[in-house]
Scaffold this motif. Structure first.
Motif, mmCIF file in Angstrom:
data_model
loop_
_atom_site.group_PDB
_atom_site.id
_atom_site.type_symbol
_atom_site.label_atom_id
_atom_site.label_comp_id
_atom_site.label_asym_id
_atom_site.label_seq_id
_atom_site.Cartn_x
_atom_site.Cartn_y
_atom_site.Cartn_z
ATOM 1 N N GLY A 121 -4.848 -6.581 6.965
ATOM 2 C CA GLY A 121 -3.593 -6.792 6.246
ATOM 3 C C GLY A 121 -2.431 -7.005 7.186
ATOM 4 O O GLY A 121 -2.050 -6.100 7.927
ATOM 5 N N MET A 122 -1.852 -8.204 7.189
ATOM 6 C CA MET A 122 -0.691 -8.526 8.014
ATOM 7 C C MET A 122 0.595 -8.147 7.280
ATOM 8 O O MET A 122 0.614 -8.022 6.051
ATOM 9 C CB MET A 122 -0.687 -10.016 8.351
ATOM 10 N N PRO A 123 1.704 -7.968 8.012
ATOM 11 C CA PRO A 123 2.975 -7.634 7.366
ATOM 12 C C PRO A 123 3.334 -8.649 6.283
ATOM 13 O O PRO A 123 3.259 -9.868 6.503
ATOM 14 C CB PRO A 123 3.982 -7.691 8.526
ATOM 15 N N GLY A 124 3.694 -8.146 5.109
ATOM 16 C CA GLY A 124 4.104 -9.009 4.011
ATOM 17 C C GLY A 124 2.980 -9.459 3.107
ATOM 18 O O GLY A 124 3.233 -10.096 2.077
ATOM 19 N N SER A 125 1.746 -9.133 3.449
ATOM 20 C CA SER A 125 0.607 -9.550 2.624
ATOM 21 C C SER A 125 0.237 -8.460 1.633
ATOM 22 O O SER A 125 0.633 -7.306 1.764
ATOM 23 C CB SER A 125 -0.596 -9.876 3.506
ATOM 24 N N THR A 126 -0.517 -8.835 0.608
ATOM 25 C CA THR A 126 -1.035 -7.880 -0.370
ATOM 26 C C THR A 126 -2.541 -7.829 -0.241
ATOM 27 O O THR A 126 -3.215 -8.853 -0.346
ATOM 28 C CB THR A 126 -0.633 -8.273 -1.799
ATOM 29 N N LEU A 127 -3.057 -6.644 0.031
ATOM 30 C CA LEU A 127 -4.481 -6.460 0.294
ATOM 31 C C LEU A 127 -5.148 -5.762 -0.886
ATOM 32 O O LEU A 127 -4.566 -4.893 -1.528
ATOM 33 C CB LEU A 127 -4.673 -5.624 1.558
ATOM 34 N N GLU A 128 -6.396 -6.154 -1.137
ATOM 35 C CA GLU A 128 -7.201 -5.473 -2.147
ATOM 36 C C GLU A 128 -8.665 -5.536 -1.725
ATOM 37 O O GLU A 128 -9.138 -6.567 -1.232
ATOM 38 C CB GLU A 128 -7.030 -6.124 -3.524
ATOM 39 N N LEU A 129 -9.372 -4.434 -1.894
ATOM 40 C CA LEU A 129 -10.815 -4.407 -1.676
ATOM 41 C C LEU A 129 -11.503 -4.439 -3.030
ATOM 42 O O LEU A 129 -11.169 -3.660 -3.934
ATOM 43 C CB LEU A 129 -11.239 -3.156 -0.914
ATOM 44 N N LYS A 130 -12.465 -5.367 -3.170
ATOM 45 C CA LYS A 130 -13.254 -5.464 -4.393
ATOM 46 C C LYS A 130 -14.719 -5.397 -4.011
ATOM 47 O O LYS A 130 -15.228 -6.267 -3.297
ATOM 48 C CB LYS A 130 -12.968 -6.778 -5.126
ATOM 49 N N ASN A 131 -15.393 -4.336 -4.473
ATOM 50 C CA ASN A 131 -16.808 -4.131 -4.147
ATOM 51 C C ASN A 131 -17.060 -4.199 -2.640
ATOM 52 O O ASN A 131 -18.067 -4.735 -2.187
ATOM 53 C CB ASN A 131 -17.693 -5.143 -4.885
ATOM 54 N N GLY A 132 -16.108 -3.677 -1.860
ATOM 55 C CA GLY A 132 -16.274 -3.606 -0.421
ATOM 56 C C GLY A 132 -15.791 -4.819 0.342
ATOM 57 O O GLY A 132 -15.808 -4.812 1.569
ATOM 58 N N ASN A 133 -15.361 -5.876 -0.332
ATOM 59 C CA ASN A 133 -14.900 -7.090 0.326
ATOM 60 C C ASN A 133 -13.381 -7.189 0.270
ATOM 61 O O ASN A 133 -12.756 -6.811 -0.719
ATOM 62 C CB ASN A 133 -15.527 -8.335 -0.302
ATOM 63 N N ALA A 134 -12.786 -7.713 1.350
ATOM 64 C CA ALA A 134 -11.335 -7.741 1.490
ATOM 65 C C ALA A 134 -10.748 -9.035 0.953
ATOM 66 O O ALA A 134 -11.192 -10.133 1.309
ATOM 67 C CB ALA A 134 -10.956 -7.563 2.959
#
Length: 245
Positions: A62-75
């Motif tokens: 996750g870089m500054p300003g980004s939105t991160l989510e993990l779904k079933n272990g994948n980014a």
């Protein structure tokens, strides 16, 4: 000791854990240089605020300003899957016909952490390709990919608040960026209060009310860039899911 090159100091380190397997194996010796130019999906070495005497090695997801989510272990970043699926290890629970697995067999399939559950059942950490090949062996009687939604380590997840997240399904979470602003809510205060307090020594929070210099704030603009890092061995890594940005 660092070696001076034309462009930068180059340092050397060894990797003591399997958290970044298969990119870095236990005992790998590697070189690194100091830089401020961090790119998404790069392997980075850094000091954590938890213990500044230790160097950590993880992948910057996750870089500054980004939105991160993990779904079933994948980014996913801003809704797009950024994982190279063959660089990620997952946890499998396997049942074998005998109590011991030959050491050469473990080395062949790059199994670095064989964790017994009982006499014939083990936790193993494998990429998709490693798993397909390993499970073809006749002594593997049963295999099942673990889903961390049921794991007890949910209680240890950052931000130690009941958001319904798990190591497998985490977020979405905004990664703070210098100049980036958020509206503060009862839900996200738990996520960002440690950052806000680190940037403002007079920050206080009480009953979901955040104050700086005694003044209540409903919105906050970040003063620094932050990052979210993960280990490639997703089920066997202490990373930002547990201790934050």
């Amino acid at each position: 000791k660092p070696i001076t090159t034309k462009y930068a100091y180059v340092n050397f380190a060894t990797n003591p854990t399997s958290a970044m397997s298969p990119a870095l194996r236990v005992g790998d010796y590697f070189a690194y240089k100091k830089t401020d130019a961090i790119a998404q999906n790069e392997i980075v070495i850094f000091k954590s605020h938890l213990d500044t005497s230790i160097l950590w090695v993880k992948r910057c997801i996750g870089m500054p300003g980004s939105t991160l989510e993990l779904k079933n272990g994948n980014a996913f970043i801003n809704g797009f899957n950024i994982d190279d699926i063959e660089k990620i290890k997952y946890q499998y629970n396997i049942t074998t016909e005998r109590a011991l697995i030959n050491q050469k067999m473990l080395e062949k399939y790059n199994i670095l952490d064989l964790q017994p559950i009982d006499d014939t059942t083990y936790k193993v950490f494998l990429t998709n390709n490693e798993a397909k090949e390993f499970f073809m062996n006749s002594f593997v009687k049963r295999n099942e990919r673990a889903r961390s939604d049921a794991l007890t380590d949910k209680a240890y997840l950052f931000p130690k608040s009941n958001l319904g997240w798990s190591p497998d399904n985490y977020g979405p979470i905004y990664v703070p960026k210098v100049g980036g602003s958020i509206k503060l809510t009862q839900t996200n205060i738990a996520i960002y209060i440690s950052v806000i307090q680190s940037e403002n020594k007079t920050c206080m929070v009480n009953d979901s009310v955040v104050q700086i210099d005694g003044n209540k704030i409903n919105e906050y603009t970040f003063k620094h860039n932050y990052y979210f890092v993960l280990g490639d061995n997703r089920y066997n890594s202490a990373d930002s899911r547990y201790w934050g940005f």
